[in-house]
Design an enzyme around this catalytic site. Structure first.
Site, PDB file in Angstrom:
ATOM      1  N   CYS A 129       0.831  -1.202   0.000  1.00  0.00           N
ATOM      2  CA  CYS A 129       0.000   0.000   0.000  1.00  0.00           C
ATOM      3  C   CYS A 129       0.868   1.255   0.000  1.00  0.00           C
ATOM      4  CB  CYS A 129      -0.884   0.026   1.227  1.00  0.00           C
ATOM      5  SG  CYS A 129      -1.844  -1.466   1.425  1.00  0.00           S
ATOM      6  N   ARG A 139       2.328   1.058  -5.913  1.00  0.00           N
ATOM      7  CA  ARG A 139       2.477   0.229  -4.708  1.00  0.00           C
ATOM      8  C   ARG A 139       1.246  -0.630  -4.443  1.00  0.00           C
ATOM      9  NH1 ARG A 139       6.799   2.066  -1.583  1.00  0.00           N
ATOM     10  NH2 ARG A 139       6.072   0.742   0.091  1.00  0.00           N
ATOM     11  N   TRP A 183      -3.343  -2.363  -1.649  1.00  0.00           N
ATOM     12  CA  TRP A 183      -3.136  -3.698  -2.222  1.00  0.00           C
ATOM     13  C   TRP A 183      -3.700  -4.641  -1.167  1.00  0.00           C
ATOM     14  CZ3 TRP A 183      -0.432  -8.285  -1.216  1.00  0.00           C
ATOM     15  CH2 TRP A 183      -0.206  -9.114  -2.315  1.00  0.00           C
ATOM     16  N   ASN A 195      -0.121   0.824   6.209  1.00  0.00           N
ATOM     17  CA  ASN A 195       0.496  -0.188   5.346  1.00  0.00           C
ATOM     18  C   ASN A 195       1.155  -1.214   6.261  1.00  0.00           C
ATOM     19  OD1 ASN A 195       1.819  -1.636   3.315  1.00  0.00           O
ATOM     20  ND2 ASN A 195       3.574  -0.252   3.323  1.00  0.00           N
ATOM     21  N   GLY A 196       0.949  -2.496   5.979  1.00  0.00           N
ATOM     22  CA  GLY A 196       1.539  -3.536   6.822  1.00  0.00           C
ATOM     23  C   GLY A 196       0.485  -4.558   7.169  1.00  0.00           C
ATOM     24  N   GLU A 235      13.813 -15.104 -15.925  1.00  0.00           N
ATOM     25  CA  GLU A 235      13.373 -13.710 -15.854  1.00  0.00           C
ATOM     26  C   GLU A 235      12.523 -13.350 -17.075  1.00  0.00           C
ATOM     27  OE1 GLU A 235      13.135 -11.547 -13.689  1.00  0.00           O
ATOM     28  OE2 GLU A 235      12.970  -9.653 -14.767  1.00  0.00           O
ATOM     29  N   LYS A 278       8.774 -11.950 -16.815  1.00  0.00           N
ATOM     30  CA  LYS A 278       8.375 -10.665 -17.416  1.00  0.00           C
ATOM     31  C   LYS A 278       7.138 -10.859 -18.280  1.00  0.00           C
ATOM     32  CE  LYS A 278       9.897  -8.436 -15.640  1.00  0.00           C
ATOM     33  NZ  LYS A 278      10.666  -8.138 -14.502  1.00  0.00           N
ATOM     34  N   GLU A 284       3.936 -11.696 -16.166  1.00  0.00           N
ATOM     35  CA  GLU A 284       3.398 -10.681 -15.260  1.00  0.00           C
ATOM     36  C   GLU A 284       2.709  -9.545 -15.990  1.00  0.00           C
ATOM     37  OE1 GLU A 284       6.186  -8.826 -12.470  1.00  0.00           O
ATOM     38  OE2 GLU A 284       7.779  -8.956 -13.926  1.00  0.00           O
ATOM     39  N   HIS A 328      12.592 -33.649 -19.585  1.00  0.00           N
ATOM     40  CA  HIS A 328      12.248 -34.445 -18.399  1.00  0.00           C
ATOM     41  C   HIS A 328      10.833 -34.128 -17.910  1.00  0.00           C
ATOM     42  CE1 HIS A 328      16.247 -36.054 -18.243  1.00  0.00           C
ATOM     43  NE2 HIS A 328      16.752 -34.828 -18.274  1.00  0.00           N
ATOM     44  N   LYS A 372       4.381  -3.339  -6.575  1.00  0.00           N
ATOM     45  CA  LYS A 372       5.808  -3.111  -6.794  1.00  0.00           C
ATOM     46  C   LYS A 372       6.650  -3.580  -5.616  1.00  0.00           C
ATOM     47  CE  LYS A 372       9.283  -1.319  -8.992  1.00  0.00           C
ATOM     48  NZ  LYS A 372       9.702  -2.112 -10.151  1.00  0.00           N
TER      49      LYS A 372
HETATM   50  C1  G6P Z   1       7.565  -7.610  -6.355  1.00  0.00           C
HETATM   51  C2  G6P Z   1       7.773  -6.882  -7.673  1.00  0.00           C
HETATM   52  C3  G6P Z   1       8.892  -7.569  -8.466  1.00  0.00           C
HETATM   53  C4  G6P Z   1      10.157  -7.636  -7.638  1.00  0.00           C
HETATM   54  C5  G6P Z   1       9.920  -8.317  -6.281  1.00  0.00           C
HETATM   55  C6  G6P Z   1      11.116  -8.146  -5.359  1.00  0.00           C
HETATM   56  O1  G6P Z   1       7.030  -8.862  -6.593  1.00  0.00           O
HETATM   57  O2  G6P Z   1       6.574  -6.871  -8.423  1.00  0.00           O
HETATM   58  O3  G6P Z   1       9.135  -6.821  -9.652  1.00  0.00           O
HETATM   59  O4  G6P Z   1      11.140  -8.335  -8.345  1.00  0.00           O
HETATM   60  O5  G6P Z   1       8.807  -7.713  -5.617  1.00  0.00           O
HETATM   61  O6  G6P Z   1      11.261  -6.777  -5.088  1.00  0.00           O
HETATM   62  P1  G6P Z   1      12.574  -6.112  -4.537  1.00  0.00           P
HETATM   63  O7  G6P Z   1      12.195  -4.680  -4.281  1.00  0.00           O
HETATM   64  O8  G6P Z   1      12.934  -6.839  -3.282  1.00  0.00           O
HETATM   65  O9  G6P Z   1      13.627  -6.243  -5.571  1.00  0.00           O
END
Ligand code: G6P
Length: 593
Positions: free
Chosen positions: A2, A27, A71, A97-98, A466, A470, A473, A489, A588
């Site tokens: 949040c 966020r 969120w 937030n938390g 990765e 990407k 997501e 496998h 994020k």
């Molecule tokens: C969230 C974001 C990702 C990120 C992950 C770790 O899931 O959507 O993009 O890789 O957190 O975030 P950090 O800030 O610890 O790199």
């Protein structure tokens, strides 16, 4: 997670709060709201985006207010569950937030005492507790209420009567922004950069009182002073500046980001990790991260093992926290763009408590991780607003190249060759960006499918993971990253003409075997897109489509390959018409476990 904002000053609060909420939306964005303080408290909140909330607002001149983007963790996204929350009397408003882990017990107790709850959230217990303990001083009531709370929080509260904001934090980010005749509270600096770049980061246990003229902070009942810091980011960096999406802007910033991360470190590799490079006392390195940062850790593992010849474990922070582990003579490195990911913070604390020396590789000065770790390595990527990490990932990789070089047990000429190639990286990435039209076309082609595999070997296996992350997501295409040798496998059962495979090649000792794997895949009639170094005439004959990658040494290929895969995912999602910067259900910065 949040986003929180608070404003108190000499200008109408509503437009400022809305503006800051838009910047905080990355966020969390399932609902949002604000509370404005005049003679009473007026609350406006609903499910949906800030733009929708704004449409429902009429002009309001109050000069104090708080806001929130959510969120959801406790209770579905809805107007009732959106913050701010009010006490029974409607005299205190709060954003949070938390996670309050003991909220059920507190809620039962408060209900028995006559408090009436209107939402399903854990947050609401905090505002009722403040009401319960209020004896004429909001900050005191907040302190007593928080004494009952287990879990993490950053809160901003206001109350009818004298204009002030009360803020507090424990394990969730919160800062105070200092203006001229006005002050702010926010979950991160990017939200308030248009108004001020002077901030005070709160520490765990801090409770602050903010008026338009002054701030006071106490911890454990004693007044404390906290350093004022300058945010090292510009306003422009936190805006789209003509790009359709933040993600595309951030992808395009990467040549400069690589330069920034290299600058200052490359000419003086030694200071990067002085003690560590000299320290023969380290038997292993432990890399901890989540999501994209974990993938950077996997590349880091490969680099440190190859160049520094040290044993490296890379672990998902969320898993590391829940198993018994043997750590002797271990250097633990947390990788976290935001510096706020709950699992990574917890893992760093655990590693520290087990006697490890700790470092964090992060993008955010003053973030929680920097306060836990012994040392911080700043990747200097600038604010990253798009939920899908791009430039921070590339900068994390560059940090690992620097770290591995600082510690390298290789001869001088090999080291110099690698350093020279590193200096060329920004140009290589720029070349790739300049020729992105072909990748855009392939992204659109990929958007037609519902499933895809990404395969790689060696240092490009994390790139495959990765690339798949990407794509899924932001385009919602189901994608799986897989070691090229593992495909047969099990996953082979899923290959068919409707499930393309993206194969990531590099001119290293894995190349020939990757070609063999591609041939095996082609026998199933599966379309293959290959990432191949310019001039590679062999792969061209085997696959359906090629993304040509400007040549670099295989060890650096993850950087250029990853940029190509970012673009591939971007154009697939764009063709599908999805909200690229704010994918559904994601956030994020994940500040809860
Ligand atoms: C969230 C974001 C990702 C990120 C992950 C770790 O899931 O959507 O993009 O890789 O957190 O975030 P950090 O800030 O610890 O790199």
């Amino acid at each position: 997670m949040c986003g929180l904002i608070g404003y108190i000053g000499n200008r109408p609060a509503q437009p400022i709060l809305i503006d800051c909420l838009r910047r905080l939306e990355y966020r969390g964005y399932d609902s949002c709201g604000l509370a404005l303080l005049g003679d009473g408290i007026q609350v406006y909140k609903d499910q949906g985006k800030v733009a929708e909330l704004q449409r429902g607002l009429s002009l309001n001149n109050e000069r104090t207010g708080i806001g929130h983007t959510r969120w959801a963790t406790h209770g579905r996204p809805s107007g009732i569950n959106a913050h701010p929350h009010l006490d029974c009397a409607g005299q205190i408003a709060l954003v949070h937030n938390g996670i309050v882990t003991n909220f059920l017990r507190l809620r039962q107790q408060l209900t028995q005492e006559g408090h009436i709850f209107s939402s399903e959230t854990d947050t609401e217990v905090i505002v009722h507790l403040i009401e319960k303990y209020y004896r004429g001083d909001l900050a005191e009531a907040v302190a007593t209420a928080l004494g009952q709370i287990e879990g993490s929080y950053a809160i901003i509260a206001l109350q009818t009567g004298p204009k002030k904001l009360v803020v507090a934090r424990n394990e969730s980010p919160l800062l105070i922004g200092l203006g001229d005749g006005e002050n702010f509270a926010a979950s991160d600096a990017a939200a308030i950069l248009d108004y001020t770049d002077r901030v005070v980061y709160l520490e765990d246990g801090d409770i602050g009182v903010i008026t338009d003229r002054e701030i006071t902070i106490a911890n454990n009942g004693h007044e404390v002073s906290r350093q004022v810091q300058q945010v090292p980011w510009t306003q422009e960096e936190a805006q789209k500046t003509g790009y359709e999406h933040f993600m595309l802007k951030e992808i395009h910033e990467q040549p400069r980001v690589i330069q920034n991360t290299l600058r200052g470190y490359l000419s003086a590799i030694e200071p990067v990790a002085p003690e560590i490079a000299a320290n023969g006392d380290i038997a292993q390195v432990l890399l901890l991260g989540c999501g994209t940062s974990y993938h950077a850790a996997l590349v880091g593992k490969y680099l440190l093992e190859k160049l520094a010849k040290v044993a490296v474990r890379a672990e998902l922070a969320s898993e590391f926290n829940y198993h018994d582990t043997l750590l002797s003579k271990t250097w633990a490195i947390g990788i976290t763009q935001s510096g706020e990911t709950a699992d990574t913070l917890m893992a760093l604390r655990k590693a520290k408590s087990l006697g490890c020396k700790t470092l964090v590789i992060t993008n955010v000065v003053g973030s929680s991780a920097t306060r836990i770790a012994d040392e911080a390595f700043y990747i200097k990527a600038g604010p990253e607003i798009s939920v899908a990490a791009t430039k921070s990932f590339i900068a994390q990789l560059v940090a690992f190249y620097l770290l591995a070089l600082a510690w390298a047990r290789i001869d001088t000429s090999s080291r110099e060759r690698l350093m020279a190639e590193l200096r060329l990286l920004p140009n290589k990435v720029q070349q790739l960006l300049d020729g992105q039209d072909d990748i855009a076309e392939l992204g659109e082609y990929l958007s037609r499918y519902d499933n895809a595999f990404f395969i790689g070997r060696g240092i490009n296996l994390p790139v495959a993971l990765e690339g798949a992350l990407k794509l899924k997501e932001i385009s919602y295409i189901h994608a799986e990253g897989c070691a090229a040798g593992e495909l047969k496998h099990g996953s082979f059962a899923l290959l068919n003409p409707h499930t393309p495979v993206v194969a990531i090649g590099a001119q290293d000792n894995t190349y020939d075997t990757l070609l063999t794997n591609i041939k095996e895949i082609k026998t199933r009639g599966t379309p293959v897109i290959a990432l191949a170094a310019e001039g590679d005439r062999e792969i061209d004959k085997l696959v359906d489509h090629v993304i040509w990658i400007p040549g670099t040494t295989p060890l650096l290929s993850p950087v250029v390959n990853s940029v190509a895969l970012q673009l591939l995912a971007y154009y697939a999602a764009r063709k599908r018409g999805y909200p690229i910067d704010q994918p559904r259900n994601l956030a994020k910065s994940v500040t809860v476990e």
